[in-house]
Design an enzyme around this catalytic site. Structure first.
Site, PDB file in Angstrom:
ATOM      1  N   HIS A 378       0.794  -1.234   0.000  1.00 24.02           N
ATOM      2  CA  HIS A 378       0.000   0.000   0.000  1.00 24.02           C
ATOM      3  C   HIS A 378       0.821   1.277   0.000  1.00 24.02           C
ATOM      4  CE1 HIS A 378      -3.990  -1.760   0.626  1.00 24.02           C
ATOM      5  NE2 HIS A 378      -3.388  -2.647   1.389  1.00 24.02           N
ATOM      6  N   LYS A 562      -7.421  14.351   5.339  1.00 23.85           N
ATOM      7  CA  LYS A 562      -6.597  13.131   5.273  1.00 23.85           C
ATOM      8  C   LYS A 562      -5.600  13.218   6.421  1.00 23.85           C
ATOM      9  CE  LYS A 562      -5.588  14.356   1.028  1.00 23.85           C
ATOM     10  NZ  LYS A 562      -5.887  13.129   0.320  1.00 23.85           N
ATOM     11  N   ARG A 563      -4.844  12.155   6.659  1.00 19.48           N
ATOM     12  CA  ARG A 563      -3.839  12.230   7.710  1.00 19.48           C
ATOM     13  C   ARG A 563      -2.869  13.384   7.411  1.00 19.48           C
ATOM     14  NH1 ARG A 563      -3.670   8.148  11.842  1.00 19.48           N
ATOM     15  NH2 ARG A 563      -1.811   9.257  12.507  1.00 19.48           N
ATOM     16  N   LYS A 568       1.731  14.559   1.983  1.00 20.95           N
ATOM     17  CA  LYS A 568       0.395  14.950   1.508  1.00 20.95           C
ATOM     18  C   LYS A 568       0.294  16.466   1.289  1.00 20.95           C
ATOM     19  CE  LYS A 568      -1.857  10.917   3.643  1.00 20.95           C
ATOM     20  NZ  LYS A 568      -2.522  10.239   2.528  1.00 20.95           N
ATOM     21  N   THR A 670      -7.914   6.925  -1.604  1.00 21.08           N
ATOM     22  CA  THR A 670      -9.320   6.616  -1.877  1.00 21.08           C
ATOM     23  C   THR A 670     -10.232   7.786  -1.497  1.00 21.08           C
ATOM     24  OG1 THR A 670      -9.369   5.484   0.263  1.00 21.08           O
ATOM     25  CG2 THR A 670      -9.174   4.099  -1.688  1.00 21.08           C
ATOM     26  N   LYS A 674     -13.961   9.252  -3.180  1.00 21.20           N
ATOM     27  CA  LYS A 674     -15.187   9.617  -2.455  1.00 21.20           C
ATOM     28  C   LYS A 674     -15.660  11.000  -2.879  1.00 21.20           C
ATOM     29  CE  LYS A 674     -13.523   6.772   1.291  1.00 21.20           C
ATOM     30  NZ  LYS A 674     -12.625   6.745   2.440  1.00 21.20           N
TER      31      LYS A 674
END
Length: 836
Positions: A378, A562-563, A568, A670, A674
């Protein structure tokens, strides 16, 4: 602007979840009252909201139990190949509404509760999230369970029943503060303890090599107590099982050592064993090599494999023998999928059971193991890969270390297609041997989570393994369940879609393609825009209630949830917010597209930079939100305690979805899917699943900016120099100087010294390199947002092209290409009808 619809009006308007029959409503009311009666203790006649929630949960659970039992009977009689999904994380969120949706009960419950003078949404809010995961990996596992049940696969999720899940995040003076998530405090109506299936798990000890075989002796035993949670498919009467293990000390735990009299101390020491299932490690994409974590990983693997083998041996299989004794057929009846490296000990543990316990020949055991186990990767971040100290491993699992060494030697002795030994393949490349040394046996289908650009990784990070055994590698693009992430969280949109194309999309998301016929349909454009506006009004009301902040519901809802992690790039979002602020300050009379920038997510408690990023976001918000020059043209809000139930509220309300990781760092993602299916447009880099979203919808229908993977690699080769961008771009320099000088932290001017130092000198993720392209792309977002009709047409195109991103499609590919099973559309008869 119109006020949001009342809940009663919304309930009458939404039909896609099935019309409630009067009989259903009466039955739900009767059952609810019965449960409420038995919930109340004798000295308390007034029911609390929590009593009402439990009464409703038990009412809904009654509808599950008959289907659950019947499903398991069906599997016992038909004896299909069973799929076992092993994961250290299952980020399930809430269960009540999801169960009502999947059983087709929501309208009946809604009407019954309404008739009783209660509010269904208020009862749903009482349920604690089951937060047994950190982020994407744990939420993917939850979506996969939903899809496996909906596709009629005989599937089981196996994990740990953490007493404390992912911490609750509080923001205090702008800083993240962690609180324990005591989610089981009031009980969990969705689980069933199964003490009759309790199993021993062994640790420590030593290995004896005897003429009768290898024995692992003098071990310390911890008991694994299973708790089962039903997992209903969508309207097919299939109810699968998620089995989570809880650690229990045996009654004689440590008492032998304390037989000199310290009985109290010995009993208190039971906690040492039971700590194994106490708490979820709160790290996302970061490895922490603690002994307790290794114990958790082995605990779930050891208990699960015993359970799998027990079920394999006792399954009915068309002959009179009460049990299977031969393991030849094991891979035909069992598929084990390892969700990342965390359950990788399944491979040496299965070998240990087959060779040491079941007395299977080593080579035969290895063939069985290879054919049974598969693994999904992942992440590509090096800090996320697991590396255990040999000394710790040897102390805790001495036999497993021997098996791993033997498997490693087999791996090095393997012959390539031409009959040459691997060691000869390595001649002339001395660096290759350490790269291909195996730390653990692989499965037959190392199916790498994520797709698109992920293939290029085979030519870099996994190149050596790929060249040796290319048949072991597959791509599987991730997906999300349309039940929770469309039908449940956005019923208004689901209804508008169903009016146009019917309800088939709920179990076949590719049918959304039919919406392409309605891109220019004026009434459909109006309907989609109206649903988005209602969702925004509702979320604005929620924010006002929770955060005491008033936001402009006509503004663009610009969301990054998100985290919190450097890769990110929440920092890039911060720089954009500061740039917009400076532009408004520079020319307050100019017209600006109003924006509400919302950023949410948890930082791992030990991740200093991530915590600093949260403090920076909240500090920027403090300045911008209180500047009278800005008014309601720009707001920056940090969404506290982001979790599944909050995602279900914010995602349907978002206009813009920020997916801005450095190209080559997000394996899939993901959250982006969404947002896409819920009618938000994406601003993002060509990273992870953004690549495939752009393939599906057309790159021109997303806001794609910045470096591609090859640009990042080229920049690495020439050397990334942040100062060059800082000197060249005045708006960037101004923003960085403001952060650095204490403009956003006047009470502590040096507060963000570490952040600026990282950005200028140690930024692995090259924030400045993409700043200019990002700001320019955000200008294009503003331009389109000013034309609501064209914006909504792009939204419709994105929704129509999101069908690929269903976890039903992902699981169908896993089933056919890895597990060797076919999904089944056959419905199991409901409990009120006779079985076949």
């Amino acid at each position: 602007m119109a006020a949001p619809l009342s809940d009663g009006e919304r309930r009458k308007q939404i039909s896609v979840r099935g019309i409630a029959g009067l009989g259903d409503v009466a039955e739900v009311r009767k059952s609810f009252n019965r449960h409420l009666h038995f919930t109340l203790v004798k000295d308390r006649n007034v029911a609390t909201p929590r009593d009402y929630y439990f009464a409703l949960a038990h009412t809904v659970r009654d509808h599950l139990v008959g289907r659950w039992i019947r499903t398991q009977q069906h599997y016992y009689e038909k004896d299909p190949k069973r799929i076992y999904y092993l994961s250290l994380e299952f980020y399930m969120g809430r269960t009540l509404q999801n169960t009502m949706v999947n059983l087709g009960l929501q309208n009946a419950c809604d009407e019954a509760i309404y008739q009783l003078g209660l509010d269904l949404e208020e009862l749903e809010e009482i349920e604690e999230d089951a937060g047994l995961g950190n982020g994407g990996l744990g939420r993917l596992a939850a979506c996969f369970l939903d899809s496996m049940a909906t596709l009629g696969l005989a599937a089981y999720g196996y994990g740990i029943r953490y007493e404390f899940g992912i911490f609750n995040q509080k923001i205090v003076d702008g800083w993240q503060v962690e609180e324990a998530d005591d989610w089981l405090r009031y009980g969990n109506p969705w689980e069933k303890a199964r003490p009759e299936y309790m199993l021993p798990v062994h640790f420590y000890g030593r290995v004896d090599h005897t003429p009768e075989g290898v024995k692992w002796v003098d071990t310390q035993v911890v008991l694994a107590m299973p708790y089962d949670t039903p997992v209903p498919g969508y309207k097919n009467n299939t109810v699968n099982t998620m089995r989570l293990w809880s650690a229990k000390a045996p009654n004689d735990f440590n008492l032998q050592e304390f037989n000199v009299g310290d009985y109290i101390e010995a009993v208190l020491d039971r906690n040492l064993a039971e700590n194994i299932s106490r708490v979820l490690y709160p790290n996302d994409n970061f490895f922490e090599g603690k002994e307790l974590r290794l114990k958790q990983e082995y605990f779930v693997v050891a208990a699960t494999l015993q359970d799998i083998i027990r079920r394999f041996k006792s399954s009915k299989f068309g002959c009179r023998d009460p049990v299977r004794t031969c393991f030849e057929t094991f891979p035909d009846k069992v598929a084990i999928q390892l969700n990342d490296t965390h359950p990788a000990l399944s491979i040496p543990e299965l070998m240990r059971i087959l060779v040491d316990v079941e007395k299977v020949d080593w080579d035969k055991a290895w063939e069985i193991t290879k054919r049974t186990c598969a693994y999904t990767n992942h992440t590509v971040l090096p800090e996320a890969l697991e590396r255990w100290p040999v000394s710790m491993f040897e102390k805790l699992l001495p036999r497993h270390l021997e098996i791993i060494y033997a498997l490693n030697q087999m791996h090095l002795d393997v012959r390539d297609w031409d009959g040459h030994r691997l060691s000869r393949l390595l001649q002339g490349d001395p660096q290759r041997l350490p790269r291909v040394r195996s730390t653990c046996g692989g499965g037959p289908a190392e199916a790498l989570g994520g797709g698109g650009w992920f293939r290029s990784l085979w030519c870099s990070r996994f190149k050596d393994f790929y060249e040796l055994e290319p048949e072991k590698f597959q791509n599987k693009t991730n997906g999300i369940t349309p039940r929770r992430w469309l039908l449940l969280c956005n019923p208004g949109l689901a209804d508008v879609i169903a009016e146009k194309i019917g309800e088939g999309f709920i179990t076949d998301l590719s049918q959304l393609k039919k919406l392409l016929d309605f891109i220019n349909n004026e009434s459909f454009i109006r309907d989609v825009a109206k649903v988005k506006q209602e969702n925004k009004l509702k979320f604005a009301a929620y924010l006002e209630e929770q955060y005491k902040v008033k936001i402009n519901p006509s503004s663009m809802f610009d969301v990054q949830v998100k985290r919190i992690h450097e890769y990110k790039r929440q920092l890039l979002n911060c720089l954009h917010a500061i740039t917009l602020y400076n532009r408004i300050r520079r020319d307050p009379s100019k017209s600006f597209v109003p924006r509400t920038i919302m950023i949410g997510g948890k930082a791992a408690p030990g991740y200093h930079m991530a915590k600093m990023i949260i403090k920076l976001i909240t500090s920027i918000g403090e300045v911008i939100n209180n500047d009278p020059y800005v008014g309601d043209r720009l707001k920056v809000i940090f969404l506290e305690n982001y979790r599944v139930s909050l995602a279900e509220k914010v995602i349907p309300a978002a206009d813009l979805s920020q997916q801005i990781s450095t190209a080559g760092t997000e394996a899939s993602g993901t959250g982006n899917m969404k947002f896409m299916v819920n009618g938000a447009l994406t601003i993002g880099t060509m990273d992870g699943a953004n690549v495939e979203m752009a393939e599906e919808a057309g790159e021109e229908n997303l806001f794609i900016f910045g470096m591609r993977v090859e640009d990042v690699e080229a920049l690495d080769r020439q050397g990334y120099n942040a100062r060059e961008y800082y000197e060249r771009l005045p708006e960037l320099r101004q923003a960085v100087d403001q952060i650095s000088s204490g403009f956003f932290s006047p009470r502590d001017p040096g507060c963000f010294r570490d952040v600026v130092n990282m950005l200028m000198h140690h930024d692995r993720f090259k924030v400045f390199a993409d700043y200019e392209a990002y700001i320019k792309c955000q200008g294009q977002v503003d331009q389109l947002f000013m034309d609501p009709r064209e914006w909504t047409k792009k939204v419709i195109r994105n929704i129509a092209c999101s069908g690929k991103f269903s976890s039903d499609r992902t699981i169908t590919e896993y089933a056919q290409e890895i597990w060797g099973v076919e999904p089944s559309a056959t419905k199991i008869p409901p409990p009120n009808l006779p079985r076949d």
